[in-house]
Design a protein around this motif. Structure first.
Motif, PDB file in Angstrom:
ATOM      1  N   ILE A 199      -9.713 -16.919  14.871  1.00 17.93           N
ATOM      2  CA  ILE A 199      -8.920 -15.743  15.245  1.00 17.93           C
ATOM      3  C   ILE A 199      -8.511 -14.962  14.005  1.00 17.93           C
ATOM      4  CG2 ILE A 199      -6.748 -14.960  16.290  1.00 17.93           C
ATOM      5  CD1 ILE A 199      -6.910 -17.402  18.151  1.00 17.93           C
ATOM      6  N   LEU A 200      -8.100 -15.680  12.982  1.00 16.64           N
ATOM      7  CA  LEU A 200      -7.684 -15.049  11.727  1.00 16.64           C
ATOM      8  C   LEU A 200      -8.836 -14.274  11.097  1.00 16.64           C
ATOM      9  CD1 LEU A 200      -5.367 -14.783   9.647  1.00 16.64           C
ATOM     10  CD2 LEU A 200      -6.286 -16.808   8.531  1.00 16.64           C
ATOM     11  N   LYS A 201     -10.011 -14.871  11.082  1.00 15.42           N
ATOM     12  CA  LYS A 201     -11.172 -14.217  10.478  1.00 15.42           C
ATOM     13  C   LYS A 201     -11.564 -12.955  11.236  1.00 15.42           C
ATOM     14  CE  LYS A 201     -15.867 -15.061   8.816  1.00 15.42           C
ATOM     15  NZ  LYS A 201     -16.928 -16.081   8.604  1.00 15.42           N
ATOM     16  N   ILE A 202     -11.556 -13.027  12.563  1.00 18.76           N
ATOM     17  CA  ILE A 202     -11.907 -11.876  13.389  1.00 18.76           C
ATOM     18  C   ILE A 202     -10.998 -10.692  13.085  1.00 18.76           C
ATOM     19  CG2 ILE A 202     -11.878 -10.985  15.757  1.00 18.76           C
ATOM     20  CD1 ILE A 202     -12.846 -13.751  16.668  1.00 18.76           C
ATOM     21  N   ASN A 203      -9.698 -10.978  12.943  1.00 17.43           N
ATOM     22  CA  ASN A 203      -8.719  -9.906  12.765  1.00 17.43           C
ATOM     23  C   ASN A 203      -8.577  -9.411  11.325  1.00 17.43           C
ATOM     24  OD1 ASN A 203      -8.087  -9.953  15.478  1.00 17.43           O
ATOM     25  ND2 ASN A 203      -6.290 -11.243  15.239  1.00 17.43           N
ATOM     26  N   MET A 204      -8.784 -10.289  10.334  1.00 19.05           N
ATOM     27  CA  MET A 204      -8.401  -9.948   8.972  1.00 19.05           C
ATOM     28  C   MET A 204      -9.548  -9.773   7.977  1.00 19.05           C
ATOM     29  SD  MET A 204      -5.274  -9.672   9.580  1.00 19.05           S
ATOM     30  CE  MET A 204      -4.727  -9.267   7.927  1.00 19.05           C
ATOM     31  N   GLU A 205     -10.742 -10.211   8.306  1.00 20.67           N
ATOM     32  CA  GLU A 205     -11.840 -10.111   7.344  1.00 20.67           C
ATOM     33  C   GLU A 205     -12.086  -8.668   6.915  1.00 20.67           C
ATOM     34  OE1 GLU A 205     -16.330 -11.925   6.719  1.00 20.67           O
ATOM     35  OE2 GLU A 205     -15.608 -11.570   8.762  1.00 20.67           O
TER      36      GLU A 205
END
Length: 250
Positions: free
Chosen positions: A65-71
Protein backbone atom coordinates in the motif's frame (compact mmCIF):
# COMPACT_ATOMS: atom_id res chain seq x y z
CA UNK A 1 14.25 24.98 43.09
CA UNK A 2 13.91 25.75 39.40
CA UNK A 3 16.34 22.95 38.52
CA UNK A 4 14.28 20.55 40.62
CA UNK A 5 11.10 21.66 38.86
CA UNK A 6 12.72 21.04 35.48
CA UNK A 7 13.85 17.55 36.50
CA UNK A 8 10.41 16.70 37.90
CA UNK A 9 8.72 17.99 34.77
CA UNK A 10 10.95 15.87 32.52
CA UNK A 11 10.28 12.84 34.69
CA UNK A 12 6.52 13.43 34.50
CA UNK A 13 6.63 13.75 30.72
CA UNK A 14 8.70 10.57 30.48
CA UNK A 15 6.06 8.74 32.51
CA UNK A 16 3.33 10.04 30.20
CA UNK A 17 5.18 8.71 27.14
CA UNK A 18 5.85 5.40 28.89
CA UNK A 19 2.20 4.94 29.85
CA UNK A 20 0.95 5.81 26.37
CA UNK A 21 3.42 3.39 24.76
CA UNK A 22 2.69 0.45 27.07
CA UNK A 23 3.02 -2.74 24.96
CA UNK A 24 -0.27 -4.24 26.16
CA UNK A 25 -2.33 -1.12 25.52
CA UNK A 26 -5.07 -1.26 22.88
CA UNK A 27 -5.67 2.36 21.87
CA UNK A 28 -9.05 1.52 20.36
CA UNK A 29 -10.51 0.08 23.55
CA UNK A 30 -11.94 3.41 24.73
CA UNK A 31 -13.34 4.36 21.33
CA UNK A 32 -15.67 1.52 20.38
CA UNK A 33 -17.63 3.86 18.12
CA UNK A 34 -14.54 4.10 15.92
CA UNK A 35 -14.17 0.34 15.48
CA UNK A 36 -16.50 0.45 12.48
CA UNK A 37 -17.06 2.84 9.60
CA UNK A 38 -19.64 2.69 6.80
CA UNK A 39 -19.91 4.76 3.64
CA UNK A 40 -22.46 4.24 0.85
CA UNK A 41 -22.51 0.47 1.03
CA UNK A 42 -18.85 0.10 2.00
CA UNK A 43 -18.16 -1.36 5.44
CA UNK A 44 -14.84 -1.08 7.26
CA UNK A 45 -13.53 -2.11 10.66
CA UNK A 46 -10.40 -1.23 12.60
CA UNK A 47 -7.84 -3.18 14.64
CA UNK A 48 -4.85 -2.16 16.73
CA UNK A 49 -1.32 -3.47 16.27
CA UNK A 50 2.38 -3.12 17.07
CA UNK A 51 5.40 -2.94 14.81
CA UNK A 52 7.24 -5.81 16.45
CA UNK A 53 4.15 -8.07 16.19
CA UNK A 54 3.48 -7.81 12.45
CA UNK A 55 3.11 -11.07 10.56
CA UNK A 56 5.07 -11.45 7.34
CA UNK A 57 1.81 -11.37 5.35
CA UNK A 58 0.65 -8.18 7.05
CA UNK A 59 4.04 -6.53 6.50
CA UNK A 60 3.80 -7.37 2.81
CA UNK A 61 0.33 -5.82 2.57
CA UNK A 62 1.18 -2.52 4.23
CA UNK A 63 4.47 -2.22 2.33
CA UNK A 64 2.55 -2.69 -0.90
CA UNK A 65 0.00 0.00 0.00
CA UNK A 66 2.83 2.36 0.89
CA UNK A 67 4.62 1.74 -2.40
CA UNK A 68 1.47 2.26 -4.48
CA UNK A 69 0.80 5.62 -2.84
CA UNK A 70 4.29 7.03 -2.30
CA UNK A 71 6.68 5.76 -4.98
CA UNK A 72 5.66 8.46 -7.45
CA UNK A 73 5.68 11.18 -4.78
CA UNK A 74 9.28 10.42 -3.71
CA UNK A 75 10.52 9.84 -7.26
CA UNK A 76 14.21 8.99 -7.43
CA UNK A 77 14.45 9.09 -3.60
CA UNK A 78 12.02 6.20 -3.22
CA UNK A 79 14.47 3.23 -3.08
CA UNK A 80 16.36 4.64 -0.08
CA UNK A 81 13.18 5.99 1.49
CA UNK A 82 11.44 2.62 1.16
CA UNK A 83 14.33 0.89 2.88
CA UNK A 84 14.16 3.36 5.76
CA UNK A 85 10.40 3.03 6.10
CA UNK A 86 10.59 -0.76 6.24
CA UNK A 87 12.83 -0.47 9.30
CA UNK A 88 10.50 2.08 10.90
CA UNK A 89 7.47 -0.13 10.36
CA UNK A 90 8.73 -3.01 12.52
CA UNK A 91 10.05 -0.93 15.41
CA UNK A 92 8.74 -1.88 18.88
CA UNK A 93 7.70 1.76 19.28
CA UNK A 94 5.46 1.64 16.19
CA UNK A 95 1.74 1.56 16.93
CA UNK A 96 -0.84 0.77 14.27
CA UNK A 97 -4.45 1.10 13.36
CA UNK A 98 -5.30 -1.30 10.53
CA UNK A 99 -8.33 -0.73 8.30
CA UNK A 100 -10.14 -3.70 6.80
CA UNK A 101 -12.97 -3.74 4.30
CA UNK A 102 -15.63 -6.38 4.67
CA UNK A 103 -18.50 -7.55 2.50
CA UNK A 104 -20.56 -7.90 5.68
CA UNK A 105 -22.51 -4.65 6.03
CA UNK A 106 -23.64 -5.50 9.56
CA UNK A 107 -20.76 -4.88 12.00
CA UNK A 108 -22.60 -6.89 14.69
CA UNK A 109 -22.26 -10.03 12.59
CA UNK A 110 -18.44 -9.83 12.49
CA UNK A 111 -16.68 -12.10 14.94
CA UNK A 112 -14.80 -10.57 17.87
CA UNK A 113 -12.19 -12.11 20.12
CA UNK A 114 -12.94 -12.00 23.84
CA UNK A 115 -10.19 -10.66 26.06
CA UNK A 116 -11.42 -7.55 27.82
CA UNK A 117 -9.15 -4.56 27.33
CA UNK A 118 -7.10 -6.16 24.56
CA UNK A 119 -10.00 -7.55 22.50
CA UNK A 120 -9.86 -6.89 18.79
CA UNK A 121 -12.25 -7.34 15.89
CA UNK A 122 -11.10 -10.19 13.68
CA UNK A 123 -12.04 -11.83 10.41
CA UNK A 124 -11.18 -15.26 9.05
CA UNK A 125 -9.14 -13.81 6.18
CA UNK A 126 -8.31 -10.38 7.64
CA UNK A 127 -4.84 -10.18 6.13
CA UNK A 128 -6.40 -10.44 2.66
CA UNK A 129 -8.85 -7.58 3.17
CA UNK A 130 -6.63 -4.84 4.62
CA UNK A 131 -7.13 -1.56 2.75
CA UNK A 132 -5.15 0.90 4.85
CA UNK A 133 -3.25 1.67 8.01
CA UNK A 134 -2.06 4.41 10.34
CA UNK A 135 1.44 4.13 11.83
CA UNK A 136 1.94 6.40 14.82
CA UNK A 137 4.18 6.77 17.87
CA UNK A 138 4.24 8.61 21.17
CA UNK A 139 7.39 10.69 21.37
CA UNK A 140 8.91 14.06 22.22
CA UNK A 141 9.30 17.09 19.99
CA UNK A 142 11.13 20.00 21.59
CA UNK A 143 10.47 18.39 25.01
CA UNK A 144 6.74 18.33 24.28
CA UNK A 145 4.89 14.97 24.35
CA UNK A 146 3.26 14.39 20.99
CA UNK A 147 1.56 11.71 18.96
CA UNK A 148 3.57 11.58 15.73
CA UNK A 149 1.78 10.16 12.68
CA UNK A 150 4.41 8.40 10.57
CA UNK A 151 1.99 7.13 7.92
CA UNK A 152 -1.67 7.34 7.00
CA UNK A 153 -2.11 5.20 3.90
CA UNK A 154 -5.26 3.99 2.12
CA UNK A 155 -5.59 1.91 -1.01
CA UNK A 156 -6.69 4.07 -3.96
CA UNK A 157 -10.12 2.43 -4.30
CA UNK A 158 -11.15 3.42 -0.75
CA UNK A 159 -9.86 6.98 -0.89
CA UNK A 160 -12.43 9.76 -1.09
CA UNK A 161 -14.86 7.99 1.24
CA UNK A 162 -14.19 10.02 4.37
CA UNK A 163 -11.86 7.46 5.91
CA UNK A 164 -8.94 9.88 6.20
CA UNK A 165 -10.99 12.40 8.16
CA UNK A 166 -12.46 9.60 10.29
CA UNK A 167 -9.00 8.24 11.13
CA UNK A 168 -7.54 11.63 12.01
CA UNK A 169 -10.46 12.32 14.36
CA UNK A 170 -9.61 9.04 16.07
CA UNK A 171 -5.90 9.88 16.20
CA UNK A 172 -6.60 13.24 17.84
CA UNK A 173 -8.84 11.56 20.42
CA UNK A 174 -6.14 8.99 21.17
CA UNK A 175 -3.60 11.81 21.55
CA UNK A 176 -5.77 13.70 24.02
CA UNK A 177 -6.71 10.56 25.97
CA UNK A 178 -3.01 9.77 26.40
CA UNK A 179 -2.17 13.33 27.50
CA UNK A 180 -0.25 14.26 24.38
CA UNK A 181 0.07 17.99 23.75
CA UNK A 182 -0.14 17.79 19.96
CA UNK A 183 -0.46 15.64 16.88
CA UNK A 184 2.51 16.04 14.54
CA UNK A 185 3.09 14.62 11.07
CA UNK A 186 5.32 14.96 8.02
CA UNK A 187 3.98 15.54 4.51
CA UNK A 188 5.87 15.60 1.22
CA UNK A 189 5.44 18.92 -0.59
CA UNK A 190 4.81 17.06 -3.83
CA UNK A 191 1.77 15.43 -2.25
CA UNK A 192 -0.54 18.37 -2.87
CA UNK A 193 -3.72 16.45 -2.03
CA UNK A 194 -2.35 15.52 1.39
CA UNK A 195 -1.08 19.05 2.05
CA UNK A 196 -4.48 20.49 1.22
CA UNK A 197 -6.26 17.82 3.30
CA UNK A 198 -4.29 18.61 6.45
CA UNK A 199 -3.90 22.37 6.08
CA UNK A 200 -7.29 23.34 4.67
CA UNK A 201 -9.71 20.63 5.75
CA UNK A 202 -8.30 19.58 9.12
CA UNK A 203 -6.77 22.98 10.02
CA UNK A 204 -3.27 21.78 10.79
CA UNK A 205 -0.49 24.35 10.60
CA UNK A 206 3.09 24.28 9.37
CA UNK A 207 5.07 23.80 12.56
CA UNK A 208 7.84 26.02 13.83
CA UNK A 209 10.07 22.90 13.74
CA UNK A 210 9.45 22.39 10.01
CA UNK A 211 12.57 23.03 7.85
CA UNK A 212 10.95 25.94 6.03
CA UNK A 213 10.40 27.72 9.38
CA UNK A 214 13.66 26.76 11.09
CA UNK A 215 15.81 28.12 8.28
CA UNK A 216 14.09 30.24 5.67
CA UNK A 217 17.20 30.22 3.46
CA UNK A 218 17.84 26.46 3.13
CA UNK A 219 14.58 25.09 4.60
CA UNK A 220 12.45 25.64 1.48
CA UNK A 221 14.80 23.33 -0.41
CA UNK A 222 13.66 20.40 1.71
CA UNK A 223 11.07 18.11 0.16
CA UNK A 224 8.74 18.00 3.16
CA UNK A 225 6.91 20.04 5.76
CA UNK A 226 6.16 19.16 9.38
CA UNK A 227 2.57 19.95 10.32
CA UNK A 228 0.91 20.02 13.72
CA UNK A 229 -2.29 20.53 15.67
CA UNK A 230 -1.72 21.51 19.29
CA UNK A 231 -3.98 21.13 22.34
CA UNK A 232 -2.40 23.49 24.87
CA UNK A 233 -0.83 26.90 25.33
CA UNK A 234 2.63 25.55 26.11
CA UNK A 235 2.71 23.31 23.04
CA UNK A 236 1.39 26.15 20.92
CA UNK A 237 4.28 28.38 21.95
CA UNK A 238 6.81 25.69 21.02
CA UNK A 239 5.36 23.93 17.98
CA UNK A 240 3.29 26.54 16.16
CA UNK A 241 4.60 29.41 14.11
CA UNK A 242 3.78 32.74 15.73
CA UNK A 243 3.35 34.69 12.55
CA UNK A 244 0.63 34.08 9.97
CA UNK A 245 1.16 31.35 7.40
CA UNK A 246 -0.25 31.48 3.90
CA UNK A 247 -1.60 28.01 3.09
CA UNK A 248 -3.08 28.96 -0.27
CA UNK A 249 -0.09 27.51 -2.16
CA UNK A 250 -1.37 24.05 -1.28
Amino acid sequence: MKRREIVEKKKAISEIIKAASAPEKDHLCLFSQFRHYQYKGHSFYLKSGRGDKLSSILKHHIQNILKINMEKVYGSEWPSEEKSKRKEMVSPEARYIFIYETANSDPNQMSESVGGRGSQTVCANDTETIVGFVHFRFTLEEEVPVLYVYELQLEPHVQGKGLGNFLMQLIELIACENRMSAVVLTVQKENLLAMNFYLSKLRYTISSISPSRVNQLTGPEKSYEILCKVFGVEAKAVLEVIFSIANSAY
